[in-house]
Design a protein around this motif. Structure first.
Motif, PDB file in Angstrom:
ATOM      1  N   ILE A 162       0.849  -1.198   0.000  1.00  0.00           N
ATOM      2  CA  ILE A 162       0.000   0.000   0.000  1.00  0.00           C
ATOM      3  C   ILE A 162       0.883   1.246   0.000  1.00  0.00           C
ATOM      4  O   ILE A 162       0.687   2.174  -0.789  1.00  0.00           O
ATOM      5  N   ALA A 163       1.882   1.284   0.882  1.00  0.00           N
ATOM      6  CA  ALA A 163       2.790   2.433   0.938  1.00  0.00           C
ATOM      7  C   ALA A 163       3.586   2.551  -0.363  1.00  0.00           C
ATOM      8  O   ALA A 163       3.788   3.655  -0.886  1.00  0.00           O
ATOM      9  N   PHE A 164       4.038   1.434  -0.893  1.00  0.00           N
ATOM     10  CA  PHE A 164       4.802   1.391  -2.139  1.00  0.00           C
ATOM     11  C   PHE A 164       3.993   1.989  -3.286  1.00  0.00           C
ATOM     12  O   PHE A 164       4.500   2.787  -4.078  1.00  0.00           O
ATOM     13  N   THR A 165       2.732   1.617  -3.373  1.00  0.00           N
ATOM     14  CA  THR A 165       1.861   2.130  -4.433  1.00  0.00           C
ATOM     15  C   THR A 165       1.673   3.630  -4.305  1.00  0.00           C
ATOM     16  O   THR A 165       1.719   4.359  -5.302  1.00  0.00           O
ATOM     17  N   HIS A 166       1.499   4.115  -3.086  1.00  0.00           N
ATOM     18  CA  HIS A 166       1.391   5.565  -2.890  1.00  0.00           C
ATOM     19  C   HIS A 166       2.679   6.273  -3.291  1.00  0.00           C
ATOM     20  O   HIS A 166       2.644   7.369  -3.860  1.00  0.00           O
ATOM     21  N   LEU A 167       3.804   5.660  -2.998  1.00  0.00           N
ATOM     22  CA  LEU A 167       5.091   6.231  -3.398  1.00  0.00           C
ATOM     23  C   LEU A 167       5.180   6.330  -4.921  1.00  0.00           C
ATOM     24  O   LEU A 167       5.594   7.361  -5.469  1.00  0.00           O
ATOM     25  N   MET A 168       4.773   5.280  -5.611  1.00  0.00           N
ATOM     26  CA  MET A 168       4.763   5.305  -7.078  1.00  0.00           C
ATOM     27  C   MET A 168       3.878   6.429  -7.597  1.00  0.00           C
ATOM     28  O   MET A 168       4.278   7.185  -8.492  1.00  0.00           O
ATOM     29  N   LEU A 169       2.678   6.545  -7.043  1.00  0.00           N
ATOM     30  CA  LEU A 169       1.749   7.582  -7.490  1.00  0.00           C
ATOM     31  C   LEU A 169       2.311   8.980  -7.231  1.00  0.00           C
ATOM     32  O   LEU A 169       2.147   9.887  -8.057  1.00  0.00           O
ATOM     33  N   ALA A 170       2.984   9.150  -6.106  1.00  0.00           N
ATOM     34  CA  ALA A 170       3.584  10.453  -5.794  1.00  0.00           C
ATOM     35  C   ALA A 170       4.650  10.814  -6.828  1.00  0.00           C
ATOM     36  O   ALA A 170       4.666  11.940  -7.347  1.00  0.00           O
ATOM     37  N   PHE A 171       5.532   9.868  -7.145  1.00  0.00           N
ATOM     38  CA  PHE A 171       6.553  10.131  -8.165  1.00  0.00           C
ATOM     39  C   PHE A 171       5.910  10.442  -9.510  1.00  0.00           C
ATOM     40  O   PHE A 171       6.304  11.387 -10.192  1.00  0.00           O
ATOM     41  N   GLU A 172       4.927   9.635  -9.898  1.00  0.00           N
ATOM     42  CA  GLU A 172       4.265   9.836 -11.190  1.00  0.00           C
ATOM     43  C   GLU A 172       3.566  11.191 -11.247  1.00  0.00           C
ATOM     44  O   GLU A 172       3.580  11.855 -12.270  1.00  0.00           O
ATOM     45  N   SER A 173       2.978  11.624 -10.132  1.00  0.00           N
ATOM     46  CA  SER A 173       2.295  12.923 -10.110  1.00  0.00           C
ATOM     47  C   SER A 173       3.278  14.079 -10.279  1.00  0.00           C
ATOM     48  O   SER A 173       2.895  15.167 -10.687  1.00  0.00           O
ATOM     49  N   LEU A 174       4.550  13.832  -9.981  1.00  0.00           N
ATOM     50  CA  LEU A 174       5.595  14.846 -10.147  1.00  0.00           C
ATOM     51  C   LEU A 174       6.294  14.744 -11.512  1.00  0.00           C
ATOM     52  O   LEU A 174       7.275  15.426 -11.761  1.00  0.00           O
ATOM     53  N   GLY A 175       5.768  13.857 -12.375  1.00  0.00           N
ATOM     54  CA  GLY A 175       6.292  13.743 -13.726  1.00  0.00           C
ATOM     55  C   GLY A 175       7.393  12.718 -13.919  1.00  0.00           C
ATOM     56  O   GLY A 175       7.966  12.616 -15.000  1.00  0.00           O
ATOM     57  N   TRP A 176       7.695  11.939 -12.899  1.00  0.00           N
ATOM     58  CA  TRP A 176       8.708  10.892 -13.020  1.00  0.00           C
ATOM     59  C   TRP A 176       8.064   9.607 -13.521  1.00  0.00           C
ATOM     60  O   TRP A 176       6.873   9.381 -13.314  1.00  0.00           O
ATOM     61  N   ASP A 177       8.855   8.780 -14.162  1.00  0.00           N
ATOM     62  CA  ASP A 177       8.403   7.446 -14.562  1.00  0.00           C
ATOM     63  C   ASP A 177       8.849   6.461 -13.489  1.00  0.00           C
ATOM     64  O   ASP A 177       9.911   6.638 -12.882  1.00  0.00           O
ATOM     65  N   THR A 178       8.035   5.444 -13.248  1.00  0.00           N
ATOM     66  CA  THR A 178       8.374   4.432 -12.251  1.00  0.00           C
ATOM     67  C   THR A 178       8.215   3.044 -12.854  1.00  0.00           C
ATOM     68  O   THR A 178       7.407   2.842 -13.760  1.00  0.00           O
ATOM     69  N   ALA A 179       8.997   2.125 -12.326  1.00  0.00           N
ATOM     70  CA  ALA A 179       8.898   0.727 -12.754  1.00  0.00           C
ATOM     71  C   ALA A 179       9.040  -0.150 -11.515  1.00  0.00           C
ATOM     72  O   ALA A 179      10.132  -0.272 -10.957  1.00  0.00           O
ATOM     73  N   PRO A 180       7.932  -0.737 -11.051  1.00  0.00           N
ATOM     74  CA  PRO A 180       8.025  -1.653  -9.913  1.00  0.00           C
ATOM     75  C   PRO A 180       8.710  -2.939 -10.361  1.00  0.00           C
ATOM     76  O   PRO A 180       8.536  -3.389 -11.495  1.00  0.00           O
ATOM     77  N   MET A 181       9.500  -3.511  -9.474  1.00  0.00           N
ATOM     78  CA  MET A 181      10.263  -4.705  -9.828  1.00  0.00           C
ATOM     79  C   MET A 181      10.143  -5.742  -8.720  1.00  0.00           C
ATOM     80  O   MET A 181      10.234  -5.413  -7.548  1.00  0.00           O
TER      81      MET A 181
END
Length: 173
Positions: free
Chosen positions: A91-110
């Motif tokens: 849950i925390a990991f997903t929020h972290l991804m969304l936060a980065f994406e909202s700032l214009g960064w790309d994310t790739a969970p592994m």
């Protein structure tokens, strides 16, 4: 709050992670790599503080806070500890991804890594359960969103399992 994040930006540290993650290129290509882990027991050190602050925000007195803490801990004890830990970290990991994406960064969970090797390479606590890795950076080229993923109508259902959900703008009618 059992989740913890190790943030890696130094090339040497990312190279160490790459060794524990099957030599995946994106680890050393990413601007930032994040190791998401949970502590099976370490979270207990903070439970009193967390429950006190939460209780104060709800206007509870000390007795109310203690009662709420007992209920919360009883709930956690009835669950499989590994499942509970994984759910909270994700849950925390997903929020972290969304936060980065909202700032214009790309994310790739592994999920391709040797958890024991990651724990050892970075001297994580003995009770650390490595759950996922997150590559954060800027894409070099435009890519299609969600390559290789099933259409939403095949993974989301309207009101009951088996009845495909179509977002309004994609509705077949």
């Amino acid at each position: 709050q059992p989740w913890r994040f190790l943030v890696l930006t130094e090339p040497a540290q990312k190279a160490r992670l790459r060794q524990a993650a099957f030599q995946q290129d994106k680890i050393t290509q990413a601007s930032v790599m994040i190791v998401a882990f949970g502590q099976r027991d370490g979270w207990k050190e903070n439970v009193d503080e967390i429950m006190r602050v939460a209780g104060e925000r709800r206007g509870q007195d000390a007795a109310g806070q203690e009662a709420q803490k007992k209920k919360a801990l009883a709930f956690v004890r009835q669950l499989d500890p590994a499942v509970w830990l994984n759910r909270h970290v994700m849950i925390a990991f997903t929020h972290l991804m969304l936060a980065f994406e909202s700032l214009g960064w790309d994310t790739a969970p592994m999920e391709g890594f040797d958890a024991a090797a990651v724990r050892q390479a970075f001297d994580l606590p003995a009770d650390a359960e490595v759950v996922a890795l997150l590559a954060v950076g800027r894409a070099r080229e435009e890519h299609s969103p969600h390559p290789g993923r099933l259409d939403v109508s095949r993974i989301a259902f309207r009101e009951r399992y088996g009845e495909a959900y179509y977002p309004h703008h994609l509705s077949p009618s």
